[in-house]
Design an enzyme around this catalytic site. Structure first.
Site, PDB file in Angstrom:
ATOM      1  N   LYS A  80       0.871  -1.180   0.000  1.00  0.00           N
ATOM      2  CA  LYS A  80       0.000   0.000   0.000  1.00  0.00           C
ATOM      3  C   LYS A  80       0.901   1.220   0.000  1.00  0.00           C
ATOM      4  O   LYS A  80       2.061   1.148   0.426  1.00  0.00           O
ATOM      5  CB  LYS A  80      -0.840  -0.007   1.287  1.00  0.00           C
ATOM      6  CG  LYS A  80      -2.106   0.802   1.212  1.00  0.00           C
ATOM      7  CD  LYS A  80      -3.242  -0.007   0.618  1.00  0.00           C
ATOM      8  CE  LYS A  80      -4.506   0.816   0.492  1.00  0.00           C
ATOM      9  NZ  LYS A  80      -5.636   0.021   0.014  1.00  0.00           N
ATOM     10  N   GLY A 185     -24.416   3.997   2.390  1.00  0.00           N
ATOM     11  CA  GLY A 185     -23.449   4.573   1.453  1.00  0.00           C
ATOM     12  C   GLY A 185     -23.682   4.085   0.035  1.00  0.00           C
ATOM     13  O   GLY A 185     -23.422   2.924  -0.284  1.00  0.00           O
ATOM     14  N   VAL A 186     -24.231   4.982  -0.797  1.00  0.00           N
ATOM     15  CA  VAL A 186     -24.453   4.597  -2.196  1.00  0.00           C
ATOM     16  C   VAL A 186     -23.561   5.457  -3.093  1.00  0.00           C
ATOM     17  O   VAL A 186     -24.018   6.217  -3.943  1.00  0.00           O
ATOM     18  CB  VAL A 186     -25.958   4.650  -2.607  1.00  0.00           C
ATOM     19  CG1 VAL A 186     -26.659   3.384  -2.159  1.00  0.00           C
ATOM     20  CG2 VAL A 186     -26.672   5.871  -2.047  1.00  0.00           C
ATOM     21  N   GLY A 187     -22.258   5.331  -2.869  1.00  0.00           N
ATOM     22  CA  GLY A 187     -21.259   6.001  -3.702  1.00  0.00           C
ATOM     23  C   GLY A 187     -20.897   5.079  -4.856  1.00  0.00           C
ATOM     24  O   GLY A 187     -21.743   4.345  -5.380  1.00  0.00           O
ATOM     25  N   VAL A 189     -19.306   2.173  -5.143  1.00  0.00           N
ATOM     26  CA  VAL A 189     -19.623   0.743  -5.003  1.00  0.00           C
ATOM     27  C   VAL A 189     -21.102   0.554  -4.673  1.00  0.00           C
ATOM     28  O   VAL A 189     -21.785  -0.259  -5.297  1.00  0.00           O
ATOM     29  CB  VAL A 189     -18.753   0.089  -3.898  1.00  0.00           C
ATOM     30  CG1 VAL A 189     -19.134  -1.375  -3.730  1.00  0.00           C
ATOM     31  CG2 VAL A 189     -17.278   0.206  -4.238  1.00  0.00           C
TER      32      VAL A 189
HETATM   33  P1  NAD Z   1     -17.296   6.434  -2.305  1.00  0.00           P
HETATM   34  O1  NAD Z   1     -16.596   7.542  -1.606  1.00  0.00           O
HETATM   35  O2  NAD Z   1     -17.570   6.526  -3.768  1.00  0.00           O
HETATM   36  O3  NAD Z   1     -18.722   6.133  -1.599  1.00  0.00           O
HETATM   37  C1  NAD Z   1     -18.915   6.189  -0.225  1.00  0.00           C
HETATM   38  C2  NAD Z   1     -20.286   6.796  -0.017  1.00  0.00           C
HETATM   39  O4  NAD Z   1     -20.576   6.770   1.375  1.00  0.00           O
HETATM   40  C3  NAD Z   1     -20.385   8.257  -0.465  1.00  0.00           C
HETATM   41  O5  NAD Z   1     -21.524   8.429  -1.272  1.00  0.00           O
HETATM   42  C4  NAD Z   1     -20.494   9.020   0.861  1.00  0.00           C
HETATM   43  O6  NAD Z   1     -21.287  10.189   0.733  1.00  0.00           O
HETATM   44  C5  NAD Z   1     -21.164   7.990   1.727  1.00  0.00           C
HETATM   45  N1  NAD Z   1     -21.001   8.200   3.165  1.00  0.00           N
HETATM   46  C6  NAD Z   1     -19.944   8.741   3.832  1.00  0.00           C
HETATM   47  N2  NAD Z   1     -20.218   8.766   5.151  1.00  0.00           N
HETATM   48  C7  NAD Z   1     -21.443   8.211   5.306  1.00  0.00           C
HETATM   49  C8  NAD Z   1     -22.268   7.954   6.428  1.00  0.00           C
HETATM   50  N3  NAD Z   1     -21.881   8.289   7.664  1.00  0.00           N
HETATM   51  N4  NAD Z   1     -23.484   7.379   6.229  1.00  0.00           N
HETATM   52  C9  NAD Z   1     -23.893   7.061   4.978  1.00  0.00           C
HETATM   53  N5  NAD Z   1     -23.153   7.298   3.874  1.00  0.00           N
HETATM   54  C10 NAD Z   1     -21.950   7.866   4.046  1.00  0.00           C
HETATM   55  O7  NAD Z   1     -16.450   5.123  -1.955  1.00  0.00           O
HETATM   56  P2  NAD Z   1     -16.552   3.708  -2.667  1.00  0.00           P
HETATM   57  O8  NAD Z   1     -15.482   3.594  -3.679  1.00  0.00           O
HETATM   58  O9  NAD Z   1     -17.968   3.441  -3.043  1.00  0.00           O
HETATM   59  O10 NAD Z   1     -16.132   2.755  -1.452  1.00  0.00           O
HETATM   60  C11 NAD Z   1     -17.048   2.484  -0.398  1.00  0.00           C
HETATM   61  C12 NAD Z   1     -16.357   1.639   0.663  1.00  0.00           C
HETATM   62  O11 NAD Z   1     -15.897   0.416   0.066  1.00  0.00           O
HETATM   63  C13 NAD Z   1     -15.109   2.291   1.275  1.00  0.00           C
HETATM   64  O12 NAD Z   1     -15.004   1.869   2.623  1.00  0.00           O
HETATM   65  C14 NAD Z   1     -13.967   1.692   0.475  1.00  0.00           C
HETATM   66  O13 NAD Z   1     -12.760   1.672   1.212  1.00  0.00           O
HETATM   67  C15 NAD Z   1     -14.482   0.287   0.259  1.00  0.00           C
HETATM   68  N6  NAD Z   1     -13.916  -0.365  -0.928  1.00  0.00           N
HETATM   69  C16 NAD Z   1     -14.055   0.181  -2.159  1.00  0.00           C
HETATM   70  C17 NAD Z   1     -13.521  -0.458  -3.278  1.00  0.00           C
HETATM   71  C18 NAD Z   1     -13.674   0.101  -4.660  1.00  0.00           C
HETATM   72  O14 NAD Z   1     -13.412  -0.620  -5.642  1.00  0.00           O
HETATM   73  N7  NAD Z   1     -14.110   1.350  -4.821  1.00  0.00           N
HETATM   74  C19 NAD Z   1     -12.837  -1.688  -3.114  1.00  0.00           C
HETATM   75  C20 NAD Z   1     -12.737  -2.246  -1.842  1.00  0.00           C
HETATM   76  C21 NAD Z   1     -13.283  -1.566  -0.743  1.00  0.00           C
END
Ligand code: NAD
Length: 355
Positions: A80, A185-187, A189
């Protein structure tokens, strides 16, 4: 600052401090273990309050990547990197290229990809200085649509497969029709996951601090919006944390009504003992680093001579790995996260990767 006696130090092979005066780069690259192959792991950019905090993060996260790649049966070790700085204010193309030079100096022992605070565009800058970068090429999603190097859709697909496995094991159901899922969290992923679950007939509740993200899911999928507090309490079958770490803790676990916790967020257990607490409450926990490995599988095979259907096949195997963990946990009467760690250690300490 200590390294060899640091509480997160776990026989890491190499820890490199990188500096470039011209661009202002201050970064740390940690290579935890390369028994199975080069150490792949994301580059996180974050305004760490101190160098000690950055070191703590990179040691912990690089170790996690060794476990994740071993359980995903990838020919990779764990590493990392962290860049100390605010990605909104301090990120420049020159800084990312300097990071690329730092990665290049490791001659392929470390492969970098995006993480929080970095993007596909940043990896393209890094890619000008080194070929040891992944997560940049266009490819196809699980529906056959062309997409960017962003691994999120594959992460989401792995979580979907993992939810299916968890539901089968815990609720004895082979499909997701009518299964009630609360997504926190609907970002990147979470929204892809919501779409896959919707296609499979699940009912959805969604919560996000970004109201636009919630509205999109309500309009597109008929999801029910809920507050940040409610999402943990809901009377649903599955709670899918897809936002933050440490969401499974002394405060939330007693409030959970879901019988399955299965989501994408990293480091969901605030402390290891919270995995035990979930098991004692009869809640099945899909260990985070197992279920969210779709992204690392995707970036691992980028640029290699392997078709998307084969990548998808490997992401679908997350379900088989979870099945094995759930069966072992049941047989040994141990929490799933401990069984996952043990299985990973069997894979990276004792033998090399499957081809
Ligand atoms: P992202 O930042 O696109 O989405 C996260 C979402 O969570 C955002 O929409 C944000 O507004 C929301 N959020 C933040 N705080 C919150 C809360 N207190 N309550 C509700 N929603 C909240 O991130 P992502 O890429 O979708 O990743 C999501 C999680 O999955 C992270 O923990 C990340 O480390 C993990 N992850 C992601 C990947 C990947 O391929 N993107 C791979 C492995 C793990």
């Amino acid at each position: 600052m200590k390294l060899f006696s640091h509480h997160e130090f776990d026989n890491h092979e190499q820890v490199v401090f990188c500096h470039d005066a011209a661009s202002g780069l201050k970064a740390i690259i940690a290579i935890h273990n390369t028994n199975r192959g080069p150490a792949l792991g994301g580059c996180r950019m974050y305004p760490y309050a101190s160098e000690a905090e950055a070191l703590n993060d990179v040691l912990r996260l690089s170790r996690g990547m060794t476990y994740k790649s071993a359980l995903a049966d990838l020919p990779l070790g764990g590493g990392k990197s962290v860049i100390i700085g605010d990605p909104r204010k301090q990120k420049t193309p020159a800084l990312m290229r300097a990071m690329g030079t730092a990665v290049e100096r490791l001659a392929g022992r470390y492969i970098v990809a995006e993480d929080s605070g970095t993007s596909v565009a940043d990896m393209q800058q890094i890619g000008q200085m080194t070929r040891h970068v992944s997560g940049i090429a266009d490819k196809y999603d699980s529906q056959g649509n062309r997409r960017s190097g962003d691994p999120s859709p594959m992460t989401a697909h792995g979580v979907f497969v993992g939810i299916r496995s968890s539901v089968r094991h815990q609720l004895g159901r082979s499909d997701l029709q009518g299964i009630r899922v609360a997504i926190q969290g609907v970002g990147n992923v979470g929204q892809h996951l919501a779409r896959e679950l919707h296609r499979a007939g699940a009912e959805l509740w969604v919560s996000d601090i970004n109201s636009e993200a919630v509205e999109r899911m309500v309009d597109e999928l008929g999801a029910i919006p809920v507050s940040g507090k409610e999402v943990v309490n809901l009377d649903v079958d599955v709670f899918a944390p897809c936002a933050l770490g440490a969401v499974l803790n002394d405060e939330t676990i007693p409030r959970l009504q879901a019988r399955v916790v299965a989501g994408a967020a990293n480091n969901q257990l605030e402390e290891s003992r919270h995995g035990q607490m979930l098991a004692e409450r009869g809640i099945l926990y899909a260990p985070d680093y197992v279920i969210n490995a779709g992204g690392v599988i995707d970036v691992c095979y980028e640029g290699r001579d392997i078709g998307q259907s084969e990548v998808l096949h490997k992401v679908n195997a997350i379900g088989d790995t979870l099945d094995e963990i759930f069966r072992r946990a049941q047989r040994l009467q141990r929490p799933t996260h401990e069984v996952a760690d043990q299985l990973a250690e069997e894979r990276f300490l004792n033998r090399q990767a499957a081809a």
